[in-house]
Design a protein around this motif. Structure first.
Motif, PDB file in Angstrom:
ATOM      1  N   ILE A  35       8.079   9.597   1.050  1.00  0.00           N
ATOM      2  CA  ILE A  35       7.554   8.255   1.295  1.00  0.00           C
ATOM      3  C   ILE A  35       6.171   8.369   1.931  1.00  0.00           C
ATOM      4  N   GLU A  36       5.250   7.569   1.428  1.00  0.00           N
ATOM      5  CA  GLU A  36       3.882   7.555   1.950  1.00  0.00           C
ATOM      6  C   GLU A  36       3.627   6.215   2.643  1.00  0.00           C
ATOM      7  N   LEU A  37       3.567   6.228   3.969  1.00  0.00           N
ATOM      8  CA  LEU A  37       3.218   5.024   4.712  1.00  0.00           C
ATOM      9  C   LEU A  37       1.721   5.035   5.021  1.00  0.00           C
ATOM     10  N   PRO A  38       1.024   3.930   4.772  1.00  0.00           N
ATOM     11  CA  PRO A  38      -0.430   3.879   5.031  1.00  0.00           C
ATOM     12  C   PRO A  38      -0.706   3.648   6.509  1.00  0.00           C
ATOM     13  N   TRP A  39      -0.608   4.713   7.279  1.00  0.00           N
ATOM     14  CA  TRP A  39      -0.705   4.564   8.732  1.00  0.00           C
ATOM     15  C   TRP A  39      -2.053   3.995   9.165  1.00  0.00           C
ATOM     16  N   ALA A  40      -3.117   4.383   8.512  1.00  0.00           N
ATOM     17  CA  ALA A  40      -4.435   3.872   8.900  1.00  0.00           C
ATOM     18  C   ALA A  40      -4.506   2.358   8.695  1.00  0.00           C
ATOM     19  N   ALA A  41      -4.028   1.893   7.534  1.00  0.00           N
ATOM     20  CA  ALA A  41      -4.043   0.453   7.264  1.00  0.00           C
ATOM     21  C   ALA A  41      -3.118  -0.286   8.225  1.00  0.00           C
ATOM     22  N   LEU A  68       0.825  -1.204   0.000  1.00  0.00           N
ATOM     23  CA  LEU A  68       0.000   0.000   0.000  1.00  0.00           C
ATOM     24  C   LEU A  68       0.864   1.261   0.000  1.00  0.00           C
ATOM     25  N   GLY A  69       1.986   1.192   0.704  1.00  0.00           N
ATOM     26  CA  GLY A  69       2.887   2.338   0.705  1.00  0.00           C
ATOM     27  C   GLY A  69       3.513   2.582  -0.653  1.00  0.00           C
ATOM     28  N   ALA A  70       3.829   1.499  -1.385  1.00  0.00           N
ATOM     29  CA  ALA A  70       4.425   1.661  -2.720  1.00  0.00           C
ATOM     30  C   ALA A  70       3.446   2.333  -3.670  1.00  0.00           C
ATOM     31  N   THR A  71       2.193   1.873  -3.679  1.00  0.00           N
ATOM     32  CA  THR A  71       1.212   2.487  -4.584  1.00  0.00           C
ATOM     33  C   THR A  71       0.933   3.936  -4.187  1.00  0.00           C
ATOM     34  N   ALA A  72       0.852   4.201  -2.868  1.00  0.00           N
ATOM     35  CA  ALA A  72       0.608   5.579  -2.433  1.00  0.00           C
ATOM     36  C   ALA A  72       1.792   6.474  -2.778  1.00  0.00           C
ATOM     37  N   THR A  73       3.007   5.958  -2.621  1.00  0.00           N
ATOM     38  CA  THR A  73       4.193   6.749  -2.951  1.00  0.00           C
ATOM     39  C   THR A  73       4.257   7.037  -4.442  1.00  0.00           C
ATOM     40  N   LEU A  74       3.953   6.026  -5.260  1.00  0.00           N
ATOM     41  CA  LEU A  74       3.952   6.243  -6.706  1.00  0.00           C
ATOM     42  C   LEU A  74       2.859   7.225  -7.121  1.00  0.00           C
ATOM     43  N   ASP A  75       1.676   7.088  -6.539  1.00  0.00           N
ATOM     44  CA  ASP A  75       0.593   8.037  -6.861  1.00  0.00           C
ATOM     45  C   ASP A  75       1.007   9.463  -6.504  1.00  0.00           C
ATOM     46  N   ARG A  76       1.630   9.622  -5.361  1.00  0.00           N
ATOM     47  CA  ARG A  76       2.061  10.953  -4.943  1.00  0.00           C
ATOM     48  C   ARG A  76       3.154  11.485  -5.873  1.00  0.00           C
ATOM     49  N   LEU A 131      -3.981  -6.050  -4.772  1.00  0.00           N
ATOM     50  CA  LEU A 131      -3.307  -5.774  -3.510  1.00  0.00           C
ATOM     51  C   LEU A 131      -4.189  -6.157  -2.322  1.00  0.00           C
ATOM     52  N   LEU A 132      -5.473  -5.868  -2.411  1.00  0.00           N
ATOM     53  CA  LEU A 132      -6.373  -6.249  -1.323  1.00  0.00           C
ATOM     54  C   LEU A 132      -6.456  -7.766  -1.185  1.00  0.00           C
ATOM     55  N   LEU A 133      -6.428  -8.468  -2.327  1.00  0.00           N
ATOM     56  CA  LEU A 133      -6.439  -9.928  -2.277  1.00  0.00           C
ATOM     57  C   LEU A 133      -5.181 -10.448  -1.589  1.00  0.00           C
ATOM     58  N   VAL A 134      -4.022  -9.881  -1.962  1.00  0.00           N
ATOM     59  CA  VAL A 134      -2.757 -10.297  -1.358  1.00  0.00           C
ATOM     60  C   VAL A 134      -2.768 -10.022   0.143  1.00  0.00           C
ATOM     61  N   LEU A 135      -3.195  -8.831   0.532  1.00  0.00           N
ATOM     62  CA  LEU A 135      -3.218  -8.484   1.950  1.00  0.00           C
ATOM     63  C   LEU A 135      -4.252  -9.306   2.707  1.00  0.00           C
ATOM     64  N   GLY A 136      -5.363  -9.632   2.043  1.00  0.00           N
ATOM     65  CA  GLY A 136      -6.340 -10.495   2.688  1.00  0.00           C
ATOM     66  C   GLY A 136      -5.770 -11.869   2.996  1.00  0.00           C
TER      67      GLY A 136
END
Length: 819
Positions: free
Chosen positions: A777-783, A484-492, A691-696
């Motif tokens: 760097i974007e860390l998904p703190w909520a997740a 999730l951090g990789a996708t958020a960092t790339l989006d940013r 990604l949600l499938l992998v994390l699930g």
């Protein structure tokens, strides 16, 4: 030893239950993945839609074909060519020729994906009048579906029209049919046509036309809009389930290996007694392997049954989510079951190898041990493999940063790379869990009472137990943070690039994929105080290394000076204003990327040109593309106009003038911030679902492993808890102690997972820096907080409940029990 293994499985069924459930679920997911892949590989090509009843379809050149020493390389053209006029004239001698024209239409109150066609092509779907009649004059149309009725007047970006008829919706488009003459006026260029003649005769006629194709039978689907959408959806789905299958195999081995390792550590006294009774190290290893074999066979069989039940349900779910074509179903295949079963068995055996070796090294004196302090948790093999994996992760990261930093931004890379580092940190965890536990419990240990002190010392003393419980938490937190951090960092990063490139305070875009016509552009130019830079979407193709035909998205510029005033290109060499009809602005990814060099390219319509490099842009995240002039993008309509303010111009007045200029065309005027927000790509739905499938999967295995390990660990501490009761601790104090220890261990695993995620994202941040992208760097703190909280709830529940059951017995009885 086989009979002993069977008795062990029967008497210690709770010990192996977690491994059984984890392995069976892993096999089920592998079976589902295999069935999905097999079904998609056998999927039929989509049948023709718009031209299902057409005799022969003739399509102009739509494919670029470039010969190379290793064979022809092909690519779909961005701007397909029309059928040559001479060829059309010869075809008209054979039979009736109907030109097909498709163009976007925007209507008030209508669907957002309306497309216009000439009425004469309706018969090829076939469409038939449902109500009303066919159009006869320029202001009349026929529409699909029930969103408009005969007699209604519609305001469209193509002018006001009156609905005179409707045809049933066939499910693949929302169409508006004009008269043939009006369609020809609205869309002068026809890229394909139908011919009512013998196919072989038509082929003889078009043979001389370069790249012209004759489509019959199922090949007529290639004349439909986006004919490869089903195949692309299946490819994306395969990538998603392939990634999920890889993560499933990785986490299965991880969980099974850690479970068996902890089981062996708990059974030191049992193995010591067997050694005292005469068992050899080889026999102990055979015992552990036989236990794993029994669990593996049963779990793999159960997983195959579960996979057969779950695959059709999952297929229906991905279809409902739009991740697969509507017709997709699971086929009748057997090889996925064989693959899943034997893979599951192999996972069980691989997961127990290290544990079996440790069991064989158990000495007879272990039967006499009474202390619960773990010693020798870090064996030489663990040091070797853990250190080797950590060194490999760091070295490969350094090589990637030095050689191909852009490769670290690819989805396959940032999904697979964390696994190497996770394994390394998990193997080296016993080195740090003791000091880390003491550090995290430093403050609680100084509080009044003995609970904090006991929590710290128990966690630090039981290194194997702490590491075994922390491992699944480490996996989940590290995967959640990394993915999730990789996708958020790339989006940013991509949003930052878009913002940096856009210097104009206003951006005008065409509506519905249509272009802005010349009159609209002229009206924009005439707005007082506006400096406009119209550009069009295009593409160029280049042959690199003599064998790879690469497509690059291009922006076609009308005026390089206006572009320099409205955009900040990330140039590393050259100037924007040096661009002309004989040159091109490329990015650092191109094989040739030095100012003054010449490159041979093919334009969007397949025309070959040799252009001089006028300037070079930084590579960035890969979305910088190239820039050419309008002369090198034939036929590409203007779809974007950047607008800067002339000195002294009022922004509000200019914005009002721009809206008035495009008011009748359906164009949209956006501020810079609005445009950046709309243009930032973000994570697509397929990637997000994957990604949600992998994390699930990771969270599911975390729960299984946590519950299993905590139950085993707490059950093994019956005498320890009894001693606490005899020392004066109340029942609720013991339960609070057990719960606090669980929280501390989860905190240790979460912190290690956070370190792994941080290291992975630091590598991505370094790659972005080397590619001249300034981002954070974007860390998904909520997740991460949600994952850690879930792990904490599971760990506390799985430890307190067995402790509560154990403390129901008298402390004297528990203290006197033997394992």
């Amino acid at each position: 030893m086989l009979s002993v293994a069977l008795r062990t499985l029967r008497t210690r069924w709770a010990t192996f239950a977690g491994s059984f459930v984890a392995l069976s679920l892993g096999v089920a997911l592998l079976a589902v993945t295999g069935l999905t892949l097999a079904s998609s590989l056998d999927a039929p090509d989509r049948e023709p839609e718009r031209f299902a009843a057409a005799p022969v379809v003739v399509r102009g050149q739509d494919t670029l074909r470039v010969p190379t020493p290793v064979g022809d390389r092909t690519h779909e053209l961005a701007r397909p060519r029309a059928v040559p006029a001479g060829t059309v004239a010869e075809l008209e001698r054979l039979g009736r020729v109907v030109a097909d024209r498709s163009f976007p239409v925007r209507a008030e109150g209508g669907p957002g994906d309306l497309v216009g066609h000439p009425w004469s092509t309706a018969a090829f779907a076939p469409y038939a009048i449902d109500t009303g009649r066919a159009p006869r004059t320029a202001g009349e149309v026929v529409v699909t579906g029930g969103w408009a009725a005969p007699g209604e007047r519609l305001r469209t970006d193509r002018g006001a029209v009156r609905v005179v008829g409707t045809v049933p919706d066939r499910g693949f488009e929302n169409a508006v049919f004009y008269t043939d003459a009006e369609a020809a006026r609205l869309s002068p260029v026809s890229l394909q046509l139908t011919v009512d003649a013998d196919a072989s005769t038509v082929r003889d006629v078009v043979r001389a036309g370069p790249g012209v194709r004759v489509l019959t039978g199922d090949d007529r689907r290639l004349a439909d809009a986006d004919p490869d959408r089903d195949r692309e959806a299946l490819t994306a789905m395969n990538a998603m389930f392939g990634t999920a299958g890889g993560v499933t195999a990785f986490v299965s081995v991880f969980v099974v290996a850690s479970t068996f390792a902890f089981t062996v550590a708990q059974r030191r006294r049992e193995f010591g007694l067997l050694r005292t009774a005469g068992a050899t190290p080889g026999q102990l290893r055979a015992l552990v392997v036989a236990e794993a074999l029994g669990v593996g066979v049963l779990a793999s069989a159960a997983g195959c049954v579960l996979g057969a039940w779950g695959a059709p349900h999952l297929a229906a779910r991905v279809v409902d989510s739009g991740l697969a074509p509507a017709w997709f179903t699971i086929g009748d295949h057997t090889w996925p079951y064989h693959t899943a079963f034997w893979t599951g068995l192999l996972v069980a055996l691989c997961g127990v190898l290290a544990a079996s070796w440790r069991a064989g090294r158990t000495a007879p004196t272990q039967a006499l041990r009474e202390a619960s302090v773990d010693t020798g948790a870090m064996t030489r093999g663990r040091w070797l493999f853990g250190g080797g994996l950590l060194l490999t992760a760091l070295v490969t990261l350094g090589i990637a940063l030095a050689g191909d930093p852009g490769g670290l931004l690819h989805r396959k890379t940032y999904v697979s790379r964390p696994m190497l580092l996770i394994t390394a940190v998990a193997m080296l965890a016993p080195v740090v869990v003791g000091p880390l536990s003491r550090l995290l419990a430093l403050l609680p240990a100084r509080l009044p009472g003995a609970t904090g002190l006991l929590v710290r010392e128990n966690a630090a003393a039981g290194v194997r137990r702490t590491a075994a419980v922390a491992a699944p938490v480490l996996v989940t937190v590290a995967l959640a943070g990394s993915l999730l951090g990789a996708t958020a960092t790339l989006d940013r990063a991509e949003a930052a690039e878009t913002r940096e490139r856009t210097a104009a305070p206003f951006v005008v875009t065409a509506a519905g994929g249509a272009g802005l016509d010349a009159r609209a552009v002229d009206r924009l130019r005439s707005v007082p105080g506006a400096v406009v830079s119209p550009t069009a979407s295009g593409a160029v193709y280049v042959l690199e290394e003599g064998t790879a035909l690469i497509r690059s998205d291009a922006r076609a510029v009308a005026d390089p000076k206006a572009l320099a005033a409205t955009a900040r290109l990330p140039l590393t060499e050259g100037r924007t204003t040096d661009l002309d009809d004989a040159s091109i602005i490329v990015n650092g990814e191109w094989e040739r990327h030095s100012v003054g060099q010449s490159v041979r390219v093919w334009l969007g319509d397949g025309t070959r040109r040799t252009l001089r490099i006028a300037a070079v842009m930084a590579t960035g995240t890969g979305g910088n593309g190239v820039y050419v002039t309008r002369a090198n993008a034939p036929g590409a309509p203007v779809d974007r106009v950047d607008v800067a303010l002339a000195p002294g111009a009022d922004a509000g007045s200019v914005a009002a003038g721009l809206r008035e200029a495009v008011g009748t065309t359906g164009g949209r005027v956006s501020s810079r911030d609005e445009w950046v927000a709309a243009a930032s790509p973000g994570t697509n739905s397929t990637t997000r679902a994957g990604l949600l499938l992998v994390l699930g999967i990771a969270l599911l295995y975390t729960g299984i492993s946590l519950v299993n390990t905590m139950v085993m660990a707490t059950a093994d501490r019956g005498r320890e808890l009894a001693v606490l009761r005899l020392a004066g601790a109340t029942r609720w104090q013991v339960l609070r102690l057990v719960g606090a220890e669980s929280l501390l261990v989860v905190a240790v695993g979460a912190l290690l997972g956070l370190v792994v995620a941080g290291l992975n994202l630091a590598g991505m941040w370094g790659a972005l820096g080397l590619l001249s992208v300034d981002t954070t760097i974007e860390l998904p703190w909520a997740a991460l907080g949600g994952v850690a909280a879930s792990c904490a709830v599971l760990a506390v529940t799985a430890s307190v409940v067995p402790a509560w059951l154990a403390t129901r017995r008298r402390a004297v009885e528990l203290a006197g029990t033997r394992e």
